[in-house]
Design an enzyme around this catalytic site. Sequence first.
Site, PDB file in Angstrom:
ATOM      1  N   GLU A  42      -1.407   0.811  -3.350  1.00 14.69           N
ATOM      2  CA  GLU A  42      -0.268   1.579  -2.836  1.00 14.69           C
ATOM      3  C   GLU A  42       0.363   2.415  -3.953  1.00 14.69           C
ATOM      4  O   GLU A  42       0.687   3.592  -3.749  1.00 14.69           O
ATOM      5  CB  GLU A  42       0.753   0.618  -2.249  1.00 14.69           C
ATOM      6  CG  GLU A  42       2.056   1.272  -1.817  1.00 14.69           C
ATOM      7  CD  GLU A  42       3.196   0.276  -1.752  1.00 14.69           C
ATOM      8  OE1 GLU A  42       4.352   0.724  -1.853  1.00 14.69           O
ATOM      9  OE2 GLU A  42       2.946  -0.939  -1.620  1.00 14.69           O
ATOM     10  N   ASP A  46       0.385   6.467  -3.746  1.00 18.41           N
ATOM     11  CA  ASP A  46       1.657   7.192  -3.729  1.00 18.41           C
ATOM     12  C   ASP A  46       1.608   8.365  -4.709  1.00 18.41           C
ATOM     13  O   ASP A  46       2.031   9.483  -4.385  1.00 18.41           O
ATOM     14  CB  ASP A  46       2.802   6.239  -4.097  1.00 18.41           C
ATOM     15  CG  ASP A  46       4.125   6.951  -4.236  1.00 18.41           C
ATOM     16  OD1 ASP A  46       4.671   7.428  -3.229  1.00 18.41           O
ATOM     17  OD2 ASP A  46       4.624   7.051  -5.381  1.00 18.41           O
ATOM     18  N   ASP A 115       3.258   1.890   3.584  1.00 19.63           N
ATOM     19  CA  ASP A 115       2.627   1.397   2.356  1.00 19.63           C
ATOM     20  C   ASP A 115       1.116   1.291   2.518  1.00 19.63           C
ATOM     21  O   ASP A 115       0.352   1.545   1.574  1.00 19.63           O
ATOM     22  CB  ASP A 115       3.202   0.026   1.973  1.00 19.63           C
ATOM     23  CG  ASP A 115       4.649   0.104   1.515  1.00 19.63           C
ATOM     24  OD1 ASP A 115       5.135   1.222   1.247  1.00 19.63           O
ATOM     25  OD2 ASP A 115       5.295  -0.956   1.426  1.00 19.63           O
ATOM     26  N   GLU A 118      -0.596   4.669   2.058  1.00 23.96           N
ATOM     27  CA  GLU A 118      -0.706   4.981   0.631  1.00 23.96           C
ATOM     28  C   GLU A 118      -1.809   4.151  -0.018  1.00 23.96           C
ATOM     29  O   GLU A 118      -2.554   4.660  -0.870  1.00 23.96           O
ATOM     30  CB  GLU A 118       0.633   4.722  -0.063  1.00 23.96           C
ATOM     31  CG  GLU A 118       1.715   5.710   0.336  1.00 23.96           C
ATOM     32  CD  GLU A 118       3.043   5.434  -0.322  1.00 23.96           C
ATOM     33  OE1 GLU A 118       3.848   6.372  -0.442  1.00 23.96           O
ATOM     34  OE2 GLU A 118       3.296   4.266  -0.716  1.00 23.96           O
TER      35      GLU A 118
END
Length: 227
Positions: A42, A46, A115, A118
């Site tokens: 994650e 991101d 999440d 990502e």
Amino acid sequence: MKLSIKYQRLQDRLGYEFKTPALLQLALTHRSHGAHNNERLEFLGDSILNLVIGEALFKRFVDVREGQLSRLRSQLVKGETLAEIAREFELGECLILGEGEMKSGGHRRDSILADSVEALIGAIYTETDFDTCRTHVLSWYAARLSSLTVDTTAKDPKSRLQEHLQGLRKPLPEYEVVEAAGESHAQIFTIECRVVLLKQPVRAQASNRREAEKIAATEILRLLDIQ
């Protein structure tokens, strides 16, 4: 390792077939399930998402200034948008959650869905390369990017507050969760926001952290008389 039908169908919806099936499952494993989870993926995803979307906006809106580009990117990479994408992929049914999260409806929670998207981006990058990852991210965002205009989104209160402080060359706002009360499926978050222009922090409550931060930022804008 052979994936079940639901994961094979998910890959069809994603438009990407994992060379390492275990990596797909890791990307869908929430921390409530154990120490071997998707948090690191994650984190990576991101960073990649922000770069890919930032680059796409930079190329598309050649005469738009940095502040508006930042607001457009924020609109596209925020948790609510990622959760929408997750639902389009029917990601919830594929999440691997701990028993508590399963019982409390974690597969429907925006933050967990966001999440996981990502983490999927991070997983694709891990076994391929940046160009391949970018191609897939842009395909997921194609409709949103094509319909985007510089007037798509007004400044949200957190962005307005941040830009005001940056213009004054002051430190950015600091948000802190001071309390999370209630059952996991119905929590109320209390946050404090501190800015150097006010002596006391401002508190706000909401059912999720992001909304509480927005409420606090709105109150600070009011206190500072910023239109």
